[in-house]
Design a protein around this motif. Structure first.
Motif, PDB file in Angstrom:
ATOM      1  N   TRP A   1       0.817  -1.213   0.000  1.00 35.65           N
ATOM      2  CA  TRP A   1       0.000   0.000   0.000  1.00 35.65           C
ATOM      3  C   TRP A   1       0.845   1.254   0.000  1.00 35.65           C
ATOM      4  O   TRP A   1       0.565   2.216  -0.713  1.00 35.65           O
ATOM      5  CB  TRP A   1      -0.948  -0.012   1.205  1.00 35.65           C
ATOM      6  CG  TRP A   1      -2.220  -0.716   0.884  1.00 35.65           C
ATOM      7  CD1 TRP A   1      -2.551  -1.994   1.207  1.00 35.65           C
ATOM      8  CD2 TRP A   1      -3.334  -0.188   0.151  1.00 35.65           C
ATOM      9  NE1 TRP A   1      -3.792  -2.299   0.728  1.00 35.65           N
ATOM     10  CE2 TRP A   1      -4.302  -1.210   0.074  1.00 35.65           C
ATOM     11  CE3 TRP A   1      -3.608   1.039  -0.445  1.00 35.65           C
ATOM     12  CZ2 TRP A   1      -5.521  -1.034  -0.562  1.00 35.65           C
ATOM     13  CZ3 TRP A   1      -4.825   1.215  -1.083  1.00 35.65           C
ATOM     14  CH2 TRP A   1      -5.763   0.185  -1.147  1.00 35.65           C
TER      15      TRP A   1
ATOM     16  N   ALA B   1       2.224   1.679  -3.488  1.00 41.52           N
ATOM     17  CA  ALA B   1       1.267   2.197  -4.461  1.00 41.52           C
ATOM     18  C   ALA B   1       0.977   3.662  -4.199  1.00 41.52           C
ATOM     19  O   ALA B   1       0.895   4.472  -5.127  1.00 41.52           O
ATOM     20  CB  ALA B   1      -0.018   1.362  -4.397  1.00 41.52           C
ATOM     21  N   PHE B   2       0.828   3.991  -2.936  1.00 37.57           N
ATOM     22  CA  PHE B   2       0.535   5.388  -2.612  1.00 37.57           C
ATOM     23  C   PHE B   2       1.687   6.295  -3.013  1.00 37.57           C
ATOM     24  O   PHE B   2       1.491   7.388  -3.560  1.00 37.57           O
ATOM     25  CB  PHE B   2       0.251   5.510  -1.115  1.00 37.57           C
ATOM     26  CG  PHE B   2      -0.053   6.907  -0.698  1.00 37.57           C
ATOM     27  CD1 PHE B   2       0.868   7.640   0.030  1.00 37.57           C
ATOM     28  CD2 PHE B   2      -1.241   7.512  -1.059  1.00 37.57           C
ATOM     29  CE1 PHE B   2       0.597   8.939   0.413  1.00 37.57           C
ATOM     30  CE2 PHE B   2      -1.517   8.814  -0.695  1.00 37.57           C
ATOM     31  CZ  PHE B   2      -0.597   9.526   0.048  1.00 37.57           C
TER      32      PHE B   2
ATOM     33  N   THR C   1       5.484  -2.224  -4.524  1.00 36.27           N
ATOM     34  CA  THR C   1       4.147  -2.814  -4.540  1.00 36.27           C
ATOM     35  C   THR C   1       4.226  -4.268  -4.966  1.00 36.27           C
ATOM     36  O   THR C   1       3.539  -5.131  -4.406  1.00 36.27           O
ATOM     37  CB  THR C   1       3.235  -2.030  -5.495  1.00 36.27           C
ATOM     38  OG1 THR C   1       3.417  -0.636  -5.269  1.00 36.27           O
ATOM     39  CG2 THR C   1       1.796  -2.402  -5.275  1.00 36.27           C
TER      40      THR C   1
ATOM     41  N   TRP D   1      -1.905  -7.956  -9.311  1.00 35.75           N
ATOM     42  CA  TRP D   1      -3.251  -8.525  -9.517  1.00 35.75           C
ATOM     43  C   TRP D   1      -3.324  -9.932  -8.936  1.00 35.75           C
ATOM     44  O   TRP D   1      -4.293 -10.285  -8.271  1.00 35.75           O
ATOM     45  CB  TRP D   1      -3.574  -8.528 -11.006  1.00 35.75           C
ATOM     46  CG  TRP D   1      -4.927  -9.040 -11.292  1.00 35.75           C
ATOM     47  CD1 TRP D   1      -5.265 -10.294 -11.731  1.00 35.75           C
ATOM     48  CD2 TRP D   1      -6.164  -8.346 -11.157  1.00 35.75           C
ATOM     49  NE1 TRP D   1      -6.618 -10.425 -11.879  1.00 35.75           N
ATOM     50  CE2 TRP D   1      -7.207  -9.229 -11.518  1.00 35.75           C
ATOM     51  CE3 TRP D   1      -6.514  -7.052 -10.740  1.00 35.75           C
ATOM     52  CZ2 TRP D   1      -8.537  -8.856 -11.506  1.00 35.75           C
ATOM     53  CZ3 TRP D   1      -7.843  -6.692 -10.728  1.00 35.75           C
ATOM     54  CH2 TRP D   1      -8.847  -7.596 -11.105  1.00 35.75           C
TER      55      TRP D   1
ATOM     56  N   LEU E   1      -4.305  -7.728  -4.548  1.00 38.32           N
ATOM     57  CA  LEU E   1      -4.353  -6.367  -4.007  1.00 38.32           C
ATOM     58  C   LEU E   1      -5.007  -5.465  -5.049  1.00 38.32           C
ATOM     59  O   LEU E   1      -4.356  -4.894  -5.906  1.00 38.32           O
ATOM     60  CB  LEU E   1      -2.942  -5.885  -3.710  1.00 38.32           C
ATOM     61  CG  LEU E   1      -2.193  -6.741  -2.691  1.00 38.32           C
ATOM     62  CD1 LEU E   1      -0.733  -6.387  -2.694  1.00 38.32           C
ATOM     63  CD2 LEU E   1      -2.776  -6.500  -1.318  1.00 38.32           C
ATOM     64  N   VAL E   2      -6.303  -5.362  -4.963  1.00 34.41           N
ATOM     65  CA  VAL E   2      -7.034  -4.655  -6.013  1.00 34.41           C
ATOM     66  C   VAL E   2      -6.807  -3.151  -5.906  1.00 34.41           C
ATOM     67  O   VAL E   2      -6.615  -2.463  -6.905  1.00 34.41           O
ATOM     68  CB  VAL E   2      -8.541  -4.979  -5.902  1.00 34.41           C
ATOM     69  CG1 VAL E   2      -9.314  -4.237  -6.964  1.00 34.41           C
ATOM     70  CG2 VAL E   2      -8.751  -6.470  -6.028  1.00 34.41           C
ATOM     71  N   GLY E   3      -6.803  -2.646  -4.687  1.00 34.06           N
ATOM     72  CA  GLY E   3      -6.618  -1.209  -4.498  1.00 34.06           C
ATOM     73  C   GLY E   3      -5.308  -0.724  -5.089  1.00 34.06           C
ATOM     74  O   GLY E   3      -5.280   0.168  -5.945  1.00 34.06           O
ATOM     75  N   PRO E   4      -4.196  -1.305  -4.614  1.00 32.51           N
ATOM     76  CA  PRO E   4      -2.923  -0.912  -5.217  1.00 32.51           C
ATOM     77  C   PRO E   4      -2.901  -1.087  -6.723  1.00 32.51           C
ATOM     78  O   PRO E   4      -2.303  -0.290  -7.441  1.00 32.51           O
ATOM     79  CB  PRO E   4      -1.916  -1.839  -4.525  1.00 32.51           C
ATOM     80  CG  PRO E   4      -2.532  -2.138  -3.228  1.00 32.51           C
ATOM     81  CD  PRO E   4      -3.997  -2.168  -3.470  1.00 32.51           C
TER      82      PRO E   4
ATOM     83  N   ALA F   1      -5.314  -0.729  -8.868  1.00 36.46           N
ATOM     84  CA  ALA F   1      -5.969   0.414  -9.506  1.00 36.46           C
ATOM     85  C   ALA F   1      -5.073   1.636  -9.472  1.00 36.46           C
ATOM     86  O   ALA F   1      -4.935   2.365 -10.454  1.00 36.46           O
ATOM     87  CB  ALA F   1      -7.294   0.693  -8.799  1.00 36.46           C
ATOM     88  N   LEU F   2      -4.449   1.846  -8.321  1.00 38.00           N
ATOM     89  CA  LEU F   2      -3.549   2.996  -8.219  1.00 38.00           C
ATOM     90  C   LEU F   2      -2.439   2.893  -9.254  1.00 38.00           C
ATOM     91  O   LEU F   2      -2.063   3.869  -9.900  1.00 38.00           O
ATOM     92  CB  LEU F   2      -2.946   3.077  -6.813  1.00 38.00           C
ATOM     93  CG  LEU F   2      -3.918   3.454  -5.688  1.00 38.00           C
ATOM     94  CD1 LEU F   2      -3.214   3.427  -4.357  1.00 38.00           C
ATOM     95  CD2 LEU F   2      -4.513   4.806  -5.931  1.00 38.00           C
TER      96      LEU F   2
END
Lengths: 164, 99, 651
Positions: free
Chosen positions: C288, C291-292, C324, C408, C412-415, C417-418
């Motif tokens: 996370w 990705a952020f 990530t 994928w 980790l779907v959130g990362p 997408a980022l």
């Protein structure tokens, strides 16, 4: 109560009374006189203990000699009399406390265990024995004592010499 | 009277003498207290000597008396000397060694 | 010792030799160019040795150690090299970039006084040595020591022009920020030693794989180690030093802040992959934050006018990518991207250096239409940009695919997408740079060189609020004829080599598929079929947007910027992170130290003063006991006697 006990109590009263007087009286000269009485009382105690020679020595040296010396010293110096006891004595309470405490400690130590009640047999003529023993067994201390007294005599003379 | 009586007497006189030594302002008064203390010691010695049958105690007493006399003489000589020099015999004034 | 071990040792020690000679024999160093060529020679030899080591090292493990700290019959720590597939290939990357950068620097810093040049090469040699030490470290202790040395070299090299206050500040900032992470690393290493009983990586791996290492409390350890990686690899919030580090010479940026030092964090996590696998919760945090960071840096990059700052933020963003992937559990994918990124990012930096060298300015506003004057530079820079954007046939394409697929597959779907958003932004801002610098008709301001075509409207959206570009970075330059041209051979040769490498890697993997020369032979995951088109599509969309905005002027850049007004404004302030750190340090820390100082002065010293004062007063009071009167002393004796008698009576 037999005679000896009576004598003892009488002498004890005299002795203690005069001792108290020595330390509590305001007049120094009176104190000396009370001391003389006390020393005489001690001589009496010696007599009670069959020590005649010592009683004689006590009377001669103490009651006679020392008192005389003290009187002379008082005469030469000053400040004989005070109006209140506090002028002649200080820290009375503290002193009393300590003295009484010490007296209690000593007396309770003495009375812890029974000591002899009956006197041991001793020779009749103690004077003779004392004389003999001093000249034989204790001759060395005797001679040293003489030396000491000579030194003391010389020292006293030196101290009290007139100022030049 | 037993030995303990004489010892008690001596103890009492000793403590009275101690009281005198502690409290008296006059130096000669202090010396008087000392005399009382020495006296009580003599009583002790003689009492022990008598009750145990050994004459040594009495001889000791003789010596003690002699020494006491010497000491008294010397002490008083010193008091006189002090009086000559410092013009006082009050013990309170003799505090040269004050800290 | 096997061939791989021996050759890695040679590679390592050649740089050490270069540093020692340059550091000790200072008359030689002060000569400047001869010292530089000596260092370059050592670097070349090191590269050859690294290449041979890689050749032998694939598929084998060679551990060459000497006992360093004996302790109670056993060995507490060793020193030496651990040459396996990962470390040898990383070694090749380090050696290659180090050599190319040193070669490039001869031309770039040609105007430097000889003594300074010698100093520069001494630092370069030391850096290469320490980075190789990190890569080849067989145990965590040596790794940490070399890690710290790398940090030191970063400070020395960023602050190479130490007489410039911004450079000095940037160097200190880099050092401090990475140091904050290093504290965590040190703690983590010690705690790990307590759990495992050894520093050695090989032994530890055996312990872990046999299940002998207790898992309790391991999360804290791995998190602490991750903190060290966070500092060096510029993860949020310890990323603030990287943009400021651009104060150093551009070759330094290419070496340290693209390919080697910042990748040390990623490399560390790769090395300890088997350890981190035991603590999946920490890995989630890693993913996370990675990705952020990627997103944050990409946003910041869109608002920069300084070409080096764009590249710096781009590096931060790509490091986030790698992290990530590691967080998703597929460290090999992250490592793959590390390798390709090292090459094309170094290429981009060196290309930017050529541009800066020619234009005497970092400011994108001062550039434009350089494609005509500097065709070679344009081509290589374009190659680098295409690689970074992830276009097929170029170096970065497959590694980016791998990372997206890994994230994928890790669920980790959130990362994920980022990261897709970041891919779009990456393409956008890189091509913004390309269009602004090489194409178009801008750049009439300070440089004053003429281009064909009319001057376009003011390029709104790039206000002076962005970090002020500097023109100091130029290596002094030739006589200021202000006609930009391609760089000399010493600078263009490395550029072409890197460009060729990038293309070669791209083509090779197109043909061979994602079969890495290390790691598992079979791919660890199956990427979904829509992934590749989606990723490429996203990148192309970014390129298209940049083209429309900056080349065709179809979309007005100003309105585009206004559409993202608040974000842009915040980006120009770097999201106030620097201010936050400064406030934290300046106010909080200093206030705390003032408090401690107060405590020290008034409480600690106060206690002592009270004690001493009490001693004095009690001494004064006790003095009265000695009245000088003998009677009082007799009294004391009597009291003492009484006390003793009573004590004896009672006791």
């Amino acid at each position: 109560m037999n005679g000896e006990a009576l004598a003892f109590w009488a002498l004890a009263t005299v002795l203690v009374g005069s001792a108290l007087a020595v330390v509590l009286t305001k007049n120094l000269f009176h104190a000396v006189l009370w001391l003389a009485l006390g020393l005489t009382g001690t001589a009496g105690v010696f007599l009670l203990l069959d020590a005649e020679f010592l009683a004689a020595v006590q009377l001669l040296l103490y009651a006679g000699g020392i008192v005389t010396i003290v009187v002379f010293a008082i005469v030469v110096t000053e400040r004989l009399v005070g109006e209140r006891l506090s002028q002649t004595s200080r820290h009375l309470t503290a002193g009393a406390v300590v003295s009484i405490a010490l007296a209690w400690a000593l007396v309770s130590a003495v009375w812890q265990r029974p000591l002899a009640i009956v006197r041991a047999p001793m020779a009749e003529d103690l004077t003779q024995i004392i004389g003999d023993t001093v000249q034989t067994r204790f001759v060395l201390p005797f001679e040293l004592l003489a030396l000491l007294m000579l030194a003391g005599l010389m020292g006293a003379i030196y101290f009290a010499r007139p100022e030049d | 009277m037993g030995l303990q009586a004489y010892l008690t007497l001596a103890a009492v006189v000793f403590c009275i003498g101690l009281f005198g030594v502690i409290t008296r302002r006059n130096t000669i008064g202090i010396l008087l207290g000392i005399e009382l203390m020495l006296n009580s010691v003599n009583i002790n010695l003689v009492a022990f000597s008598r009750f145990s049958g050994d004459v040594t105690g009495m001889i000791f007493t003789v010596f003690t008396i002699c020494i006491t006399v010497t000491e008294a003489a010397l002490g008083l000589a010193i008091v006189i000397l002090l009086f000559r020099i410092r013009r006082t015999v009050i013990a309170d004034h003799l505090d040269l060694l004050k800290g | 010792m096997t061939d791989a071990g021996l050759h890695t040792l040679i590679a390592l020690l050649l740089h050490a030799l270069s540093f020692l000679v340059l550091a000790v024999v200072f008359p030689f160093r002060r000569l400047g160019r001869p010292a530089a060529w000596f260092s370059i020679l050592c670097a070349a030899g090191s590269l050859v040795a690294a290449g041979i080591a890689w050749n032998h090292g694939v598929g084998t493990v060679s551990r060459v150690v000497w006992t360093w700290l004996p302790s109670g019959g056993q060995t507490l720590a060793t020193v030496g090299v651990l040459a396996d597939g990962e470390s040898t290939i990383m070694l090749v990357l380090v050696a290659l970039i180090a050599f190319l950068v040193q070669l490039y620097s001869i031309g770039y810093l040609s105007e430097e006084p000889p003594a300074s040049l010698g100093r520069y090469y001494a630092y370069q040699a030391l850096f290469a040595f320490s980075m190789m030490g990190v890569v080849l470290a067989p145990n965590l202790l040596q790794l940490f020591i070399c890690w710290e040395l790398v940090g030191l070299c970063s400070y020395l090299l960023i602050g190479y022009w130490y007489y410039k206050p911004e450079a000095a500040r940037a160097a200190v900032k880099a050092f401090w920020t990475t140091k904050a992470g290093d504290v965590g690393l040190a703690i983590g290493i010690v705690m790990l030693w307590r759990q495992a009983g050894t520093f050695d990586l090989t032994e530890m791996r055996v312990l872990v794989e046999s299940g002998a290492l207790p898992v309790a409390g391991l999360s804290i350890i791995t998190f602490c180690i991750y903190l060290g990686a966070m500092g060096k690899s510029a993860q949020f919030p310890l990323h603030v030093w990287l943009p400021d580090a651009m104060e150093g010479p551009t070759p330094v940026s290419a070496l340290i802040h693209a390919a080697t030092m910042v990748t040390a964090g990623v490399y560390l996590l790769l090395r300890l992959e088997w350890l981190f696998a035991l603590t999946p919760d920490v890995l989630v945090i890693v993913a996370w934050i990675g990705a952020f960071t990627a997103l944050l840096a990409a946003v910041l990059a869109c608002a920069q006018d300084d070409i080096k700052r764009v590249l710096a933020y781009s590096t931060v963003s790509q490091l986030g990518y790698m992290m990530t992937a590691i967080g998703a559990g597929f460290a090999t994918a992250g490592f793959f991207h590390l390798l390709t990124h090292g090459i094309f990012k170094a290429l981009l930096f060196l290309g930017a250096g050529a541009v800066i060298h020619a234009v005497h300015s970092n400011d994108l506003q001062h550039m434009g239409g350089l494609a005509r004057r500097m065709p070679q530079t344009t081509i290589v820079f374009l190659i680098g940009t295409l690689s970074l954007a992830g276009i097929p046939l170029f170096g970065g394409f497959l590694s980016k695919e791998e990372i997206l697929g890994a994230v994928w597959a890790g669920g980790l779907v959130g990362p994920f997408a980022l990261l897709m958003l970041v891919a779009f932004l990456t393409a956008f801002y890189m091509f913004r740079v390309v269009f602004l610098a090489f194409f178009g008709t801008r750049g009439l301001k300070a440089s004053g060189y003429q281009t064909t075509g009319s001057g376009g409207p003011a390029l709104a959206g790039s206000t002076a609020g962005s970090t002020a570009p500097h023109s100091h970075d130029v290596g002094g330059g030739h006589d200021h004829s202000h006609v930009p041209h391609d760089p000399p051979i010493s600078m263009s040769l490395p550029l072409w080599l890197l460009a060729l490498a990038s293309v070669a890697i791209g083509l090779y993997f197109m043909v061979a598929g994602p079969a890495l020369p290390f790691g598992p032979a079979e791919p660890e995951f199956e990427a979904p079929g829509w992934l590749m088109p989606a990723a490429v599509g996203v990148a192309v969309a970014g390129i298209l947007l940049a083209w429309l905005t900056y080349q065709q002027r179809t979309i007005n850049a100003a309105s585009l910027a206004a559409a993202f007004g608040p974000i842009r404004h915040a980006a120009l302030r770097k999201f106030w992170l620097d201010d936050l750190f400064e406030g934290l340090y300046g106010r909080v820390l200093l206030a705390f130290s003032r408090l401690i100082g107060w405590i020290d002065r008034y409480i600690v010293d106060g206690v002592l003063n009270v004690v001493s004062a009490w001693t004095l007063t009690s001494g004064d009071d006790l003095r009265t006991m000695q009245s000088g009167r003998a009677q009082d002393y007799v009294y004391g004796v009597a009291v003492g006697l009484v006390v003793v008698l009573i004590w004896v009576r009672l006791g």
